[in-house]
Design a protein around this motif. Sequence first.
Motif, PDB file in Angstrom:
ATOM      1  N   TYR A 176      -0.609   1.598  -7.922  1.00  0.00           N
ATOM      2  CA  TYR A 176      -1.302   2.881  -7.743  1.00  0.00           C
ATOM      3  C   TYR A 176      -0.408   4.091  -8.059  1.00  0.00           C
ATOM      4  CZ  TYR A 176       1.214   2.766  -3.266  1.00  0.00           C
ATOM      5  OH  TYR A 176       2.189   2.679  -2.309  1.00  0.00           O
ATOM      6  N   LYS A 177       0.807   3.872  -8.419  1.00  0.00           N
ATOM      7  CA  LYS A 177       1.746   4.987  -8.643  1.00  0.00           C
ATOM      8  C   LYS A 177       1.314   5.850  -9.828  1.00  0.00           C
ATOM      9  CE  LYS A 177       4.549   2.171 -11.756  1.00  0.00           C
ATOM     10  NZ  LYS A 177       3.696   0.982 -11.668  1.00  0.00           N
ATOM     11  N   ASN A 178       1.825   7.090  -9.848  1.00  0.00           N
ATOM     12  CA  ASN A 178       1.721   7.956 -11.009  1.00  0.00           C
ATOM     13  C   ASN A 178       2.955   7.754 -11.879  1.00  0.00           C
ATOM     14  OD1 ASN A 178      -0.670   9.177 -10.142  1.00  0.00           O
ATOM     15  ND2 ASN A 178       0.444  10.715  -8.946  1.00  0.00           N
ATOM     16  N   VAL A 179       2.773   7.718 -13.176  1.00  0.00           N
ATOM     17  CA  VAL A 179       3.902   7.628 -14.115  1.00  0.00           C
ATOM     18  C   VAL A 179       3.904   8.883 -14.984  1.00  0.00           C
ATOM     19  CG1 VAL A 179       4.986   6.325 -15.985  1.00  0.00           C
ATOM     20  CG2 VAL A 179       3.780   5.105 -14.158  1.00  0.00           C
ATOM     21  N   TRP A 180       5.006   9.634 -14.904  1.00  0.00           N
ATOM     22  CA  TRP A 180       5.172  10.843 -15.710  1.00  0.00           C
ATOM     23  C   TRP A 180       6.275  10.574 -16.733  1.00  0.00           C
ATOM     24  CZ3 TRP A 180       5.821  14.712 -11.013  1.00  0.00           C
ATOM     25  CH2 TRP A 180       4.639  14.695 -10.255  1.00  0.00           C
ATOM     26  N   LEU A 181       5.939  10.614 -17.973  1.00  0.00           N
ATOM     27  CA  LEU A 181       6.895  10.302 -19.044  1.00  0.00           C
ATOM     28  C   LEU A 181       7.193  11.582 -19.835  1.00  0.00           C
ATOM     29  CD1 LEU A 181       6.792   7.207 -21.375  1.00  0.00           C
ATOM     30  CD2 LEU A 181       7.148   9.484 -22.339  1.00  0.00           C
ATOM     31  N   PHE A 182       8.475  11.892 -19.952  1.00  0.00           N
ATOM     32  CA  PHE A 182       8.900  13.064 -20.718  1.00  0.00           C
ATOM     33  C   PHE A 182       9.866  12.611 -21.808  1.00  0.00           C
ATOM     34  CE2 PHE A 182       7.255  14.895 -16.927  1.00  0.00           C
ATOM     35  CZ  PHE A 182       6.822  16.167 -17.261  1.00  0.00           C
ATOM     36  N   SER A 183       9.686  13.153 -22.993  1.00  0.00           N
ATOM     37  CA  SER A 183      10.479  12.707 -24.132  1.00  0.00           C
ATOM     38  C   SER A 183      10.515  13.810 -25.186  1.00  0.00           C
ATOM     39  CB  SER A 183       9.872  11.428 -24.724  1.00  0.00           C
ATOM     40  OG  SER A 183      10.667  10.901 -25.758  1.00  0.00           O
ATOM     41  N   ALA A 184      11.583  13.805 -25.986  1.00  0.00           N
ATOM     42  CA  ALA A 184      11.669  14.770 -27.085  1.00  0.00           C
ATOM     43  C   ALA A 184      10.936  14.256 -28.318  1.00  0.00           C
ATOM     44  CB  ALA A 184      13.133  15.055 -27.428  1.00  0.00           C
ATOM     45  N   THR A 185      10.903  12.933 -28.488  1.00  0.00           N
ATOM     46  CA  THR A 185      10.229  12.337 -29.638  1.00  0.00           C
ATOM     47  C   THR A 185       9.295  11.225 -29.145  1.00  0.00           C
ATOM     48  OG1 THR A 185      12.013  10.723 -29.992  1.00  0.00           O
ATOM     49  CG2 THR A 185      12.179  12.826 -31.164  1.00  0.00           C
ATOM     50  N   MET A 186       8.419  10.778 -30.017  1.00  0.00           N
ATOM     51  CA  MET A 186       7.426   9.771 -29.626  1.00  0.00           C
ATOM     52  C   MET A 186       7.438   8.593 -30.596  1.00  0.00           C
ATOM     53  SD  MET A 186       5.198   9.233 -27.218  1.00  0.00           S
ATOM     54  CE  MET A 186       3.561   8.617 -26.757  1.00  0.00           C
ATOM     55  N   PRO A 187       8.527   7.805 -30.626  1.00  0.00           N
ATOM     56  CA  PRO A 187       8.507   6.601 -31.440  1.00  0.00           C
ATOM     57  C   PRO A 187       7.547   5.577 -30.837  1.00  0.00           C
ATOM     58  CG  PRO A 187      10.492   6.673 -30.107  1.00  0.00           C
ATOM     59  CD  PRO A 187       9.805   7.983 -29.909  1.00  0.00           C
ATOM     60  N   LYS A 188       7.291   4.534 -31.576  1.00  0.00           N
ATOM     61  CA  LYS A 188       6.276   3.560 -31.145  1.00  0.00           C
ATOM     62  C   LYS A 188       6.666   2.871 -29.836  1.00  0.00           C
ATOM     63  CE  LYS A 188       8.135  -0.140 -34.089  1.00  0.00           C
ATOM     64  NZ  LYS A 188       7.829  -1.092 -35.181  1.00  0.00           N
ATOM     65  N   GLU A 189       7.981   2.742 -29.567  1.00  0.00           N
ATOM     66  CA  GLU A 189       8.405   2.083 -28.330  1.00  0.00           C
ATOM     67  C   GLU A 189       8.010   2.897 -27.098  1.00  0.00           C
ATOM     68  OE1 GLU A 189      10.986   0.984 -31.751  1.00  0.00           O
ATOM     69  OE2 GLU A 189      10.477   2.896 -30.792  1.00  0.00           O
ATOM     70  N   VAL A 190       8.097   4.234 -27.212  1.00  0.00           N
ATOM     71  CA  VAL A 190       7.678   5.095 -26.105  1.00  0.00           C
ATOM     72  C   VAL A 190       6.168   5.017 -25.930  1.00  0.00           C
ATOM     73  CG1 VAL A 190       7.589   7.467 -25.264  1.00  0.00           C
ATOM     74  CG2 VAL A 190       9.652   6.632 -26.401  1.00  0.00           C
ATOM     75  N   ALA A 191       5.445   5.024 -27.037  1.00  0.00           N
ATOM     76  CA  ALA A 191       3.987   4.901 -26.971  1.00  0.00           C
ATOM     77  C   ALA A 191       3.574   3.587 -26.310  1.00  0.00           C
ATOM     78  CB  ALA A 191       3.395   5.001 -28.380  1.00  0.00           C
ATOM     79  N   GLN A 192       4.350   2.525 -26.525  1.00  0.00           N
ATOM     80  CA  GLN A 192       4.038   1.224 -25.938  1.00  0.00           C
ATOM     81  C   GLN A 192       4.177   1.261 -24.420  1.00  0.00           C
ATOM     82  OE1 GLN A 192       2.875  -1.281 -27.914  1.00  0.00           O
ATOM     83  NE2 GLN A 192       2.337  -2.302 -26.005  1.00  0.00           N
ATOM     84  N   ILE A 193       5.183   2.000 -23.916  1.00  0.00           N
ATOM     85  CA  ILE A 193       5.335   2.141 -22.463  1.00  0.00           C
ATOM     86  C   ILE A 193       4.102   2.833 -21.882  1.00  0.00           C
ATOM     87  CG2 ILE A 193       6.579   3.449 -20.695  1.00  0.00           C
ATOM     88  CD1 ILE A 193       9.131   2.658 -21.887  1.00  0.00           C
ATOM     89  N   ALA A 194       3.666   3.900 -22.566  1.00  0.00           N
ATOM     90  CA  ALA A 194       2.472   4.605 -22.095  1.00  0.00           C
ATOM     91  C   ALA A 194       1.263   3.675 -22.065  1.00  0.00           C
ATOM     92  CB  ALA A 194       2.204   5.810 -23.002  1.00  0.00           C
ATOM     93  N   LYS A 195       1.153   2.821 -23.065  1.00  0.00           N
ATOM     94  CA  LYS A 195       0.022   1.898 -23.131  1.00  0.00           C
ATOM     95  C   LYS A 195       0.089   0.847 -22.028  1.00  0.00           C
ATOM     96  CE  LYS A 195      -2.203  -1.433 -26.263  1.00  0.00           C
ATOM     97  NZ  LYS A 195      -2.158  -2.054 -27.617  1.00  0.00           N
ATOM     98  N   ASN A 196       1.305   0.345 -21.734  1.00  0.00           N
ATOM     99  CA  ASN A 196       1.457  -0.752 -20.778  1.00  0.00           C
ATOM    100  C   ASN A 196       1.373  -0.306 -19.323  1.00  0.00           C
ATOM    101  OD1 ASN A 196       1.773  -2.476 -22.930  1.00  0.00           O
ATOM    102  ND2 ASN A 196       4.013  -2.572 -22.787  1.00  0.00           N
ATOM    103  N   TYR A 197       1.856   0.890 -19.017  1.00  0.00           N
ATOM    104  CA  TYR A 197       2.023   1.266 -17.610  1.00  0.00           C
ATOM    105  C   TYR A 197       1.240   2.513 -17.195  1.00  0.00           C
ATOM    106  CZ  TYR A 197       5.883  -2.038 -17.830  1.00  0.00           C
ATOM    107  OH  TYR A 197       6.637  -3.173 -17.985  1.00  0.00           O
ATOM    108  N   MET A 198       0.435   3.075 -18.085  1.00  0.00           N
ATOM    109  CA  MET A 198      -0.308   4.286 -17.739  1.00  0.00           C
ATOM    110  C   MET A 198      -1.808   4.060 -17.925  1.00  0.00           C
ATOM    111  SD  MET A 198       1.974   7.351 -19.338  1.00  0.00           S
ATOM    112  CE  MET A 198       3.673   7.608 -18.857  1.00  0.00           C
ATOM    113  N   LEU A 199      -2.575   4.813 -17.146  1.00  0.00           N
ATOM    114  CA  LEU A 199      -4.027   4.747 -17.234  1.00  0.00           C
ATOM    115  C   LEU A 199      -4.541   6.114 -17.675  1.00  0.00           C
ATOM    116  CD1 LEU A 199      -6.665   3.200 -16.778  1.00  0.00           C
ATOM    117  CD2 LEU A 199      -6.618   4.026 -14.399  1.00  0.00           C
TER     118      LEU A 199
END
Length: 590
Positions: A176-199
């Motif tokens: 149920y946690k909130n995940v806040w992701l901050f980044s300077a760039t958005m490579p595919k690996e960062v996008a994958q984290i958003a897909k796996n752990y965010m709603l």
Amino acid sequence: MTFNELGLRPEVLQALENMNFTTPTPIQEKAIPHLLSGESDFVGLAQTGTGKTAAFGLPLLSIIDWSNKFPQGIIICPTRELCLQIAKDLAAFGKYLQPDTVVAVYGGADIRRQITQIKKGANIIVATPGRLVDLINRKAIDLNRIETVVLDEADEMLNMGFKEDIDMILNQTPDYKNVWLFSATMPKEVAQIAKNYMLDPLEVSIGHKNQSNENIDHIYYVVKERDRYLALKRLIDVNPEIFGLVFCRTRRETQDVAEKLGKEGYSAEPLHGDLSQAQRDRVMDRFRRRDLQLLVATDVAARGIDVDNISHVINYNLPDDIENYTHRSGRTARAGRKGESLVLINPKEKFKIKAIEKQMRTTFTLGEIPSTEQVFQTQLNSIVQKVVAAPLRHEELDEFMPQIIEMFEGHSKEEVIQQFVSAEFARFLEFYRNASDLNAKASRDDNGGERRERGRRRESDGNAQRYFVNLGRKDGLNPGGLLRVICDETGLNSSDIGRIDIKEAFSFFETKPELANLILDASRRAEFEGKSLNVELTKDSGGGRSGGRSRGGSSSSSGGRRSGGSKFGSKGSSSKSGGFKGKRSSKKSY
């Protein structure tokens, strides 16, 4: 809009007012109201220096239940330096709350002390991935009641090989946690984290993804490989008030450049992975206090450096990945200030600039390495301005004035001024007396390679010792580059090196036979632009043309070169990027 309109806690607003913070940055204005609104995941994309720490730190401080003494929020970041900086900022923002319950945990420090601090009742944990995993494995921290996870500089953490650690940490936290992701760039690996752990996260991008800070001027200079260090010196000398970072590709190069600058009177220190944690802390403390004018660093060591008022970032060599250039340049022009990112390239690296321009949606300007006259004029103006602006110390000097006047008896005012300026200016006069133009001409031979430098195609001496080198033109090696590496590693002068032959995939050079042991011993760890440069004796001495090597192997390939090196690879190449224990995620190449 002001901070008062964003919905922050009164105690946080009071701290901001005391710090004279009134107007939020764009990322803060868009992120804070959403993060305060309740259960929601979030992706914030903004360049380094745009206020991302406050964008997640202020709402986190506002939603924490300070009456409960257990971890409710964790902030994961790539380096010790950034970890400490975030904890310091949260303590300042939460001055009127309970900032003593914000605990920083990182490698290189006493883990037992960190465990004790957590057990006292930490509400927010700021951590590097490796140390947090260690604490989890020791059962020293309970993440079962974590309500918010912040991933700061997510792209850098993945680039450093922390993906497995991040996965492990996130899997230890509640669903149920909130995940806040901050980044300077958005490579595919960062996008994958958003897909796996965010709603269904809200994504806020300040500017285009991977776009450079508009307050940074990007300037590149074309120099011969052998002139790279001399060009660096000129760029420093023409900016007397510089307070900057010099980025090198390897630890060895970082150490060498810093040592050379130090020996020549510049205020410079290295920062790289071979330094102990105590040494790194000492260097960073000096840099933050501005006791150092120049910090010479590798990409890994410099990640997380959060120092204001850096005027220049100088890329002694370009990094292998475009994203790393984004982070390098982002160390300057922070908080709306202007800054410069300067790049040194050789004539064959122009395509790298084009690749960065395309990826970052920015434009580079071709600069000219300053002439001797420009350096002289700038330094003279700086010296005179410092003398004129210096406060007069009448009380301390009055008793010495008769003696001083007597010593200058017989000198005119103009002569006295000349004496003072000459004394200050002597170092530059001596160094630049016979200096030449360092700007390389982009001339090419029929094969597209840089023309061979004059004077290196000497006739072979029949008594000379001949050496095989595993790199050639396709690796970017030219006579000047090979000469520089050999002389740097051995301490020899260029006159000690005879004929140099650069082939497509390998090279040869010659020296006097009595120098063979020195050459072989000193060049064991030699590198050229991040690639291992192996030197071996050939079977024949000078004059022989077989090119065979004394230790076997075919001379028709690049020999024992390590896989790895630049991801700029030319068309058709298949070089692979190095990594941290095999965990480094794949990155976009130039």
